[in-house]
Every structure is written in C-alpha cells, then in structure tokens.
Design a protein around this motif. Structure first.
Motif, PDB file in Angstrom:
ATOM      1  N   GLY A 115     -28.797  74.783 -10.179  1.00 33.97           N
ATOM      2  CA  GLY A 115     -27.596  74.950  -9.364  1.00 33.97           C
ATOM      3  C   GLY A 115     -26.938  73.622  -9.029  1.00 33.97           C
ATOM      4  O   GLY A 115     -25.714  73.485  -9.110  1.00 33.97           O
ATOM      5  N   GLY A 116     -27.765  72.624  -8.666  1.00 35.62           N
ATOM      6  CA  GLY A 116     -27.216  71.322  -8.319  1.00 35.62           C
ATOM      7  C   GLY A 116     -26.486  70.664  -9.479  1.00 35.62           C
ATOM      8  O   GLY A 116     -25.370  70.164  -9.321  1.00 35.62           O
ATOM      9  N   LEU A 117     -27.093  70.682 -10.662  1.00 38.37           N
ATOM     10  CA  LEU A 117     -26.462  70.062 -11.823  1.00 38.37           C
ATOM     11  C   LEU A 117     -25.194  70.801 -12.247  1.00 38.37           C
ATOM     12  O   LEU A 117     -24.170  70.180 -12.555  1.00 38.37           O
ATOM     13  CB  LEU A 117     -27.453  69.999 -12.985  1.00 38.37           C
ATOM     14  N   VAL A 118     -25.258  72.135 -12.257  1.00 33.99           N
ATOM     15  CA  VAL A 118     -24.078  72.921 -12.635  1.00 33.99           C
ATOM     16  C   VAL A 118     -22.945  72.689 -11.646  1.00 33.99           C
ATOM     17  O   VAL A 118     -21.788  72.491 -12.034  1.00 33.99           O
ATOM     18  CB  VAL A 118     -24.425  74.420 -12.728  1.00 33.99           C
ATOM     19  N   GLY A 119     -23.252  72.687 -10.346  1.00 32.17           N
ATOM     20  CA  GLY A 119     -22.214  72.476  -9.332  1.00 32.17           C
ATOM     21  C   GLY A 119     -21.559  71.116  -9.458  1.00 32.17           C
ATOM     22  O   GLY A 119     -20.327  70.991  -9.380  1.00 32.17           O
ATOM     23  N   ASP A 316     -36.700  89.179   1.484  1.00 33.69           N
ATOM     24  CA  ASP A 316     -36.256  87.835   1.886  1.00 33.69           C
ATOM     25  C   ASP A 316     -36.398  86.853   0.723  1.00 33.69           C
ATOM     26  O   ASP A 316     -35.531  85.997   0.498  1.00 33.69           O
ATOM     27  CB  ASP A 316     -37.085  87.339   3.076  1.00 33.69           C
ATOM     28  N   ILE A 317     -37.510  86.982  -0.027  1.00 33.46           N
ATOM     29  CA  ILE A 317     -37.737  86.092  -1.171  1.00 33.46           C
ATOM     30  C   ILE A 317     -36.688  86.339  -2.242  1.00 33.46           C
ATOM     31  O   ILE A 317     -36.141  85.405  -2.835  1.00 33.46           O
ATOM     32  CB  ILE A 317     -39.160  86.300  -1.721  1.00 33.46           C
ATOM     33  N   VAL A 318     -36.382  87.623  -2.503  1.00 34.30           N
ATOM     34  CA  VAL A 318     -35.367  87.961  -3.500  1.00 34.30           C
ATOM     35  C   VAL A 318     -33.996  87.432  -3.063  1.00 34.30           C
ATOM     36  O   VAL A 318     -33.228  86.916  -3.885  1.00 34.30           O
ATOM     37  CB  VAL A 318     -35.311  89.482  -3.732  1.00 34.30           C
ATOM     38  N   SER A 319     -33.700  87.549  -1.776  1.00 32.34           N
ATOM     39  CA  SER A 319     -32.422  87.039  -1.264  1.00 32.34           C
ATOM     40  C   SER A 319     -32.303  85.535  -1.497  1.00 32.34           C
ATOM     41  O   SER A 319     -31.244  85.028  -1.902  1.00 32.34           O
ATOM     42  CB  SER A 319     -32.300  87.336   0.237  1.00 32.34           C
ATOM     43  N   THR A 320     -33.412  84.824  -1.249  1.00 30.28           N
ATOM     44  CA  THR A 320     -33.418  83.381  -1.496  1.00 30.28           C
ATOM     45  C   THR A 320     -33.228  83.090  -2.973  1.00 30.28           C
ATOM     46  O   THR A 320     -32.538  82.137  -3.357  1.00 30.28           O
ATOM     47  CB  THR A 320     -34.745  82.768  -1.011  1.00 30.28           C
ATOM     48  N   TRP A 321     -33.839  83.926  -3.815  1.00 26.96           N
ATOM     49  CA  TRP A 321     -33.700  83.790  -5.265  1.00 26.96           C
ATOM     50  C   TRP A 321     -32.224  83.868  -5.656  1.00 26.96           C
ATOM     51  O   TRP A 321     -31.747  83.114  -6.503  1.00 26.96           O
ATOM     52  CB  TRP A 321     -34.485  84.908  -5.942  1.00 26.96           C
ATOM     53  N   ILE A 322     -31.494  84.776  -5.005  1.00 29.43           N
ATOM     54  CA  ILE A 322     -30.088  84.996  -5.348  1.00 29.43           C
ATOM     55  C   ILE A 322     -29.201  83.848  -4.875  1.00 29.43           C
ATOM     56  O   ILE A 322     -28.277  83.431  -5.565  1.00 29.43           O
ATOM     57  CB  ILE A 322     -29.595  86.342  -4.763  1.00 29.43           C
ATOM     58  N   ILE A 323     -29.488  83.320  -3.683  1.00 28.46           N
ATOM     59  CA  ILE A 323     -28.562  82.340  -3.087  1.00 28.46           C
ATOM     60  C   ILE A 323     -28.877  80.886  -3.462  1.00 28.46           C
ATOM     61  O   ILE A 323     -28.044  80.015  -3.235  1.00 28.46           O
ATOM     62  CB  ILE A 323     -28.532  82.467  -1.546  1.00 28.46           C
ATOM     63  N   THR A 324     -30.052  80.626  -4.046  1.00 23.03           N
ATOM     64  CA  THR A 324     -30.431  79.228  -4.282  1.00 23.03           C
ATOM     65  C   THR A 324     -29.495  78.516  -5.247  1.00 23.03           C
ATOM     66  O   THR A 324     -29.038  77.396  -4.968  1.00 23.03           O
ATOM     67  CB  THR A 324     -31.882  79.140  -4.790  1.00 23.03           C
ATOM     68  N   ILE A 325     -29.203  79.119  -6.388  1.00 21.55           N
ATOM     69  CA  ILE A 325     -28.348  78.452  -7.373  1.00 21.55           C
ATOM     70  C   ILE A 325     -26.947  78.181  -6.810  1.00 21.55           C
ATOM     71  O   ILE A 325     -26.481  77.037  -6.847  1.00 21.55           O
ATOM     72  CB  ILE A 325     -28.288  79.249  -8.693  1.00 21.55           C
TER      73      ILE A 325
END
Length: 350
Positions: A115-119, A316-325
């Motif tokens: 996510g950081g590199l793409v952003g 909660d873990i899945v939500s974090t998975w979605i928002i991290t990138i």
C-alpha cells in the motif's frame, strides 16, 4: 552524487527499520500458539524462533524479493526523486506497523508495504509506473500488483481450509489417544514452531531485500536487479532482532482472542501456516503471516466448535486486512505531498 548517496543510505536504513518492525509485529503470529498451548515459555519461544528466523532468509531464495522489487517501475525517473518515492512508501509502512502494534491489531506488514509503495508512486509519478499485471495475465504471465494481491488474498483462504481439514484428519487419527498425548504434542511444537519461523523468515525478510535491491539499482550502485548477499544478511539480522523483541500486545489477540488453543490446535495451526507460507516463498508470492496464522486458527476452531470461535475478533482482523493497503497508501501519499511541497521534488524522467 553525494546527496544521492545520502538519500540512498537513509532509504536503506528505513527499510531495515521496516524489516525490524515486521519482525516484532509478526513475532506474535509465530509464538502465540506455542505460548497459548503452554508448550513453551516466552523465552524458549523467542530463542527457537529467533534462530530459525535467521536461517530463513539465508536459505529461502529470492523469489519473493524479485516480485516485490518489480511491481513498481520507476526506472525512467531521475534517481533522486525515485528514491524519495520509495522512502515515502516504506516510511508509511513503518508508520502503519507501529500504529497497529500500539493498539494490538494483527495487521499485515506485507499489505502495508504494498500500500505504501503504490500510494507514493500513484501520487508522484502516476499509475503508468505501477506494474498492475492485468494485461500480462491474458498472456498467462502472473506478475506485478495482481500477483501480489492474489497471493495476499488466496493465502488466508488456503490457511482456513487447510486448518479445517488437517484438524479434522488429525483429530480422527487421535480420537482414541490418551490425555498423555498432549505432552507429545507440546514437545512437537519445538519442531513445528521452528518450521514456521523458517518459513516466515524465508518469505517476509525478502520484501525488504527486494526494495533495497531496487534502491541500489535506481541509484546506479549495481548493474542489474540481483540481491547482493550483504543485503540478504542485513535483512536476516534485522527481522531476527525484531522477532526477538516480540510483539507481545498481539500475542493476546492471536493466541487467546480467536479460539481457545490447546496443544493439538497449536500443532495443526503451525503445520498449516508453515506449509502455506513456505510454498508461497518458493513461488515468489508475498503473503501475510498474520492472516495465514489467524485464518488457520479460525479454520481449526470452525472444524471443531464453530460457536466457540470468536468471530467478532475474526471480523476485526478481516477489517484490518481490508483497510491496511488503502490506509498505508494514504499515509504515503500525504507524506510525499508534504515532502514535495517543502522540497519541490521533480519526478521528470532522465
């Protein structure tokens, strides 16, 4: 040339810091089940994991590094702005790791780095400098962002069903075993935890190795994209030190927050996660250890007593998975824009 060496050095240092934060962030995923099942003390777990974590990058090849080092293409940019882009992307990943560690959230360092590199690349150079891999897929080639996202998406699913099936199978084999079998299962975890640590080192340390090699290539310090041995050794040391520091906040979430872990659950989770992660390393697929381990625990719980799985915590873990990138991408984009405003960085080619 002097300023180029300075920015390259700073970028490599930040990448080593990322590798370290990756280690202490992911330490919990490797040691949580062995501690929760009372197979090891925290000290024993850290020593076993630290040793085999160090061996993973040295013996696990560079397939993941090749993937990570090639999903953005900023070779046409000038060396200085190209390195600033990478610096912003990796800094965002480090920031995300620290934030999620502070709140005990088992997020993915892999997602954060991607996510950081793409952003950073999107906001600075444009989408044409990202190797999305969609067109190549039509020709049967799996590369770029599509390959990265596919590995990150499929691995937790395989972890869930792998954990589900192996627990059913081993549970059937041990259906008549006496309670003393738990002693054997606890002893087995010295082996299965070591294997999981080796797999984690072989996969995760390569992510920093790939980006450091990209920095060296962009700066003209190496003639082609080939990971130098000193980079392998540096990243192996950094991630091992991070592992031995331990992410104890997240141990509670992974080891105690999803399902009540007993020795059999721990062994099955470690075997499942180790096989998935190491297979991905051999295929060049960067995966999230956090989500593979967590999903394997969910699969084991679902195969035994679905109602006892704390699905809310899993959510909660899945939500974090979605928002991290996207979260890491936004941090990187904001960081680049602030830096560009202050320094007026030119991303022109040449």
């Amino acid at each position: 040339m002097e300023s180029l060496i300075v920015i390259a050095t700073v970028t490599v240092v930040v990448l080593v810091v990322f590798d370290y934060t990756n280690g202490f962030h992911d330490a919990s995923n490797i040691i949580a089940t062995s501690i929760a099942s009372r197979a090891m003390t925290p000290l024993q777990a850290v020593l076993v994991v630290g040793f085999f974590e160090f061996l993973g990058p040295l013996l696990g090849g560079t397939a993941v590094a090749d993937t990570i080092g090639s999903f953005v293409d900023i070779s046409e940019l000038q060396a200085m702005p190209a390195m600033v882009i990478i610096l912003c992307g990796v800094s965002a990943a480090v920031t995300w790791n620290i934030i999620t560690w502070r709140f005990g959230i088992p997020s993915s360092s892999s997602h954060a780095l991607v996510g950081g590199l793409v952003g950073a690349v999107l906001v600075s150079a444009g989408s044409e400098h990202i190797v999305w891999g969609v067109r190549e897929l039509a020709g049967g080639h799996l590369i770029g962002v599509f390959k990265v996202l596919l590995a990150l998406l499929i691995s937790p699913i395989i972890g869930f069903w792998g954990g589900f099936l192996i627990h059913r199978w081993v549970g059937w084999l041990l259906r008549s075993a006496p309670l003393q079998v738990n002693h054997t299962l606890r002893r087995m975890q010295f082996l299965t935890t070591a294997a999981l640590a080796f797999a984690h080192g072989a996969n995760d340390a390569q992510k920093s190795m790939g980006v450091i090699t990209l920095v060296l290539l962009l700066g003209g310090f190496i003639p082609q994209f080939a990971v130098p041995f000193w980079v392998v050794l540096l990243c192996a040391v950094a991630i091992t030190l991070g592992i031995m520091s331990g992410g104890w906040r997240i141990v509670r979430t992974v080891g105690f927050g999803i399902y009540k872990i007993r020795p059999l659950h721990a062994v099955n989770a470690q075997i499942t996660a180790g096989v998935v992660i190491f297979s991905a390393a051999l295929l060049g697929g960067p995966v999230s250890t956090t989500h593979v381990v967590s999903s394997s625990i969910m699969g084991i719980g679902a195969s035994e007593r679905p109602r006892s799985v704390r699905w809310r915590k899993a959510g909660d873990i899945v939500s974090t998975w979605i928002i991290t990138i996207p979260g890491a991408a936004l941090i990187a984009a904001a960081g680049y824009l602030l830096l560009n405003y202050g320094l007026d960085i030119n991303t022109g080619g040449g």
